[in-house]
Design an enzyme around this catalytic site. Sequence first.
Site, mmCIF file in Angstrom:
data_model
loop_
_atom_site.group_PDB
_atom_site.id
_atom_site.type_symbol
_atom_site.label_atom_id
_atom_site.label_comp_id
_atom_site.label_asym_id
_atom_site.label_seq_id
_atom_site.Cartn_x
_atom_site.Cartn_y
_atom_site.Cartn_z
ATOM 1 N N ASP A 18 0.849 -1.222 0.204
ATOM 2 C CA ASP A 18 0.300 -0.365 0.039
ATOM 3 C C ASP A 18 0.720 1.371 -0.003
ATOM 4 O O ASP A 18 2.279 0.841 0.362
ATOM 5 C CB ASP A 18 -0.982 0.114 1.278
ATOM 6 C CG ASP A 18 -1.957 0.779 0.650
ATOM 7 O OD1 ASP A 18 -1.850 1.863 -0.068
ATOM 8 O OD2 ASP A 18 -3.185 0.391 1.542
ATOM 9 N N TRP A 19 0.294 2.248 -0.336
ATOM 10 C CA TRP A 19 1.338 3.573 -0.708
ATOM 11 C C TRP A 19 2.069 4.105 0.144
ATOM 12 O O TRP A 19 2.004 4.440 1.752
ATOM 13 C CB TRP A 19 0.522 4.705 -1.275
ATOM 14 C CG TRP A 19 0.690 4.602 -3.262
ATOM 15 C CD1 TRP A 19 1.021 5.766 -3.272
ATOM 16 C CD2 TRP A 19 0.949 3.441 -3.476
ATOM 17 N NE1 TRP A 19 0.738 5.427 -4.906
ATOM 18 C CE2 TRP A 19 0.982 4.128 -4.652
ATOM 19 C CE3 TRP A 19 -0.001 2.337 -3.637
ATOM 20 C CZ2 TRP A 19 0.725 3.321 -6.141
ATOM 21 C CZ3 TRP A 19 0.029 0.992 -4.861
ATOM 22 C CH2 TRP A 19 0.663 1.922 -5.784
#
Length: 692
Positions: free
Chosen positions: A234-235
Amino acid sequence: MKQYEKKAKELAAQMTVEEKAGLCSGSDFWHTKGVERLGLSRIMVTDGPHGLRKQEGSSDHLGINRSVPATCFPTAAATACSFDPALLREIGEALGEECLQEDVAVILGPGVNIKRSPLCGRNFEYFSEDPCLTGQMAAALIEGIQSKGIGTSLKHYAVNNQETRRMVIDAVVDQRALREIYLAGFETAVKQARPWTVMCSYNQVNGEFASQNKTLLTDILRTEWGFKGSVMTDWGATVDRVQGLAAGLDLDMPYTGPASDEAIIAAVAEGRLRESVLDTAAVRIISLLLAAKDSRKPGYTYDGDAHHELARKAAAQSAVLLKNDGAVLPLDKTKKIAVLGVFGKTPRYQGTGSSRINPRQVDNLCGILEARGIPFTYAPGYISEDDRPDPGLIEAAVSAAREAEAAVVCIGLPESYESEGFDRDHLRLPESHIALLEAVSRVNPNTVVLLSGGSAVEMPWLAHAKALLMLYLAGEAGAAASADLLFGDANPCGKLAETFPRKLEDNPSFRNFPGGEKTVEYRESIYVGYRYYDAAEADVLFPFGYGLSYTAFEYGDLTVSQAGGSVTASVRVKNTGTRAGAEAVQFYVSPKNTKVFRPVRELRAFGKVYLQAGEEKNLSVTLGPRAFAYYNPQKGEWITEAGEYILAAAASSRDIRCTAPVSIDGAVPPDIPVPDEYSHPGFPLEISREAF
């Protein structure tokens, strides 16, 4: 990805350590790196999962900056209620087409985290409290997207069931709950649909961050489930880049500077990381780049009008009719109605955060009624994003309701109540919405509620609604679908994909959500959603799988046959009403005499049958051995307990229509002492730390 492995290995063998390390991080916010000298171009990955969010200018992962126009389909909280994998596949195909036009290689979704608590601010993006429904719907969406040559990123792996402290929280969950509830949907989607990528979550799972959790990323995902694609973060989820790579994390997103690549290069040079580990990750990413290259279709365009109509169809098939006293619905098109509430002109149709879509068009109920020549009056009734009732607005709405044959009150959860980034702290609607409904119902006996929102709500106001249609977040064409349903052009066929409790305190996770500063304990174990409510014989507002129709369905002749460890169940379903309609039939399995604590019943299969008035058909499903199994933590494997089971065909978890006994061969588990808190769960649920 398997078909690209040979070519990918050949290309990796020609790369320097620096080039291979570079492939393991992005080049900017939305793009991977490539190796141009070898003909490998970078690719674009971007947000989903219920529409394409491609940002061309300034980039962010919170949905703040504008993205290119795209179709906003109903969110997963809605489409799960369709109980229709074929519909999800069709939506997936449309999403794939939009990615082709925009030259996007991978769309980030679907999200398959379980709805542990109705308070989770991101529940609108997730399918269900049940892993069987979750896995089947996610797999269908993935198959649809990837049939167009576009990759998916199954997320958020794993046990990401809250937004509170999501970057650091340690989810402490027992092995049975982990396998039977929180990983099962991922497992189904991975094995059945083979997503190109999997996205790890921010949080820790039992003491280790998901981004460097070898048990999750390698032992379970790859070794047990056979996943062949790439794992991305995930970012901003990376904690230790080298440790993550060693654990099975391939791609670090987004690009934040050279430190990530440099850490890998230094670890290889110093002997702290075997180059073969880097090679494995590089081959996976090269395979992804090759697959994306083969799938590109420059100049491709999709039919936006057709996609809007699909969004309308999906919204209509996903809406759940929760109440229809006196058959007030469907309404007569020739009679004057009052549309009351801001959502009637400015609908709440999608969630807030990284999945926020910039739709090509958005329908509103007033506009749809006007276009169709249906007589109506409108009054806003409340101020958007203001909880306080406005007496003047309410009085104007009451005046309109007095003059109408029926009043359609459009209420629900405003954007400020639920979003990625924070969790709700209650299940109430705004007081301004409730006050409007109560005032209108006193002057118009035919008061119909259109309810919008991403999750369950409490309904102390339910008696004021003659009919209630739950829309969830119905996408850009939700208002057109609402009109179709209100006037009988479509027949409601959605079933709830989550239980609606009477009050928040009834939820089994209530005493342990969202946890403390560092940890959240999943003390309820496998007792999530209906698995708990049914075991505790708790009163609920609406049970899992519940939904009404404008027609009626009769079940009969449930038969079962067994072959090769699988059970085939067939049930006769008849439409006994006067309208065509569809029924989602749910198949639950219940052990008769078990030596381990298990839910009273568990959804193991489902199917949807479309019937004309008076028509009847057989619906058949096949249940594999896992439908009768539980996870044994001591042995670290799935165990099918020998004995008698009851197979039920049902209209909801509380509406069992017919049953049949099934005798299953298997193991005889040892007698393991189980705390009474688990073998006989109370209501409300209280689990001591010692028992957990």
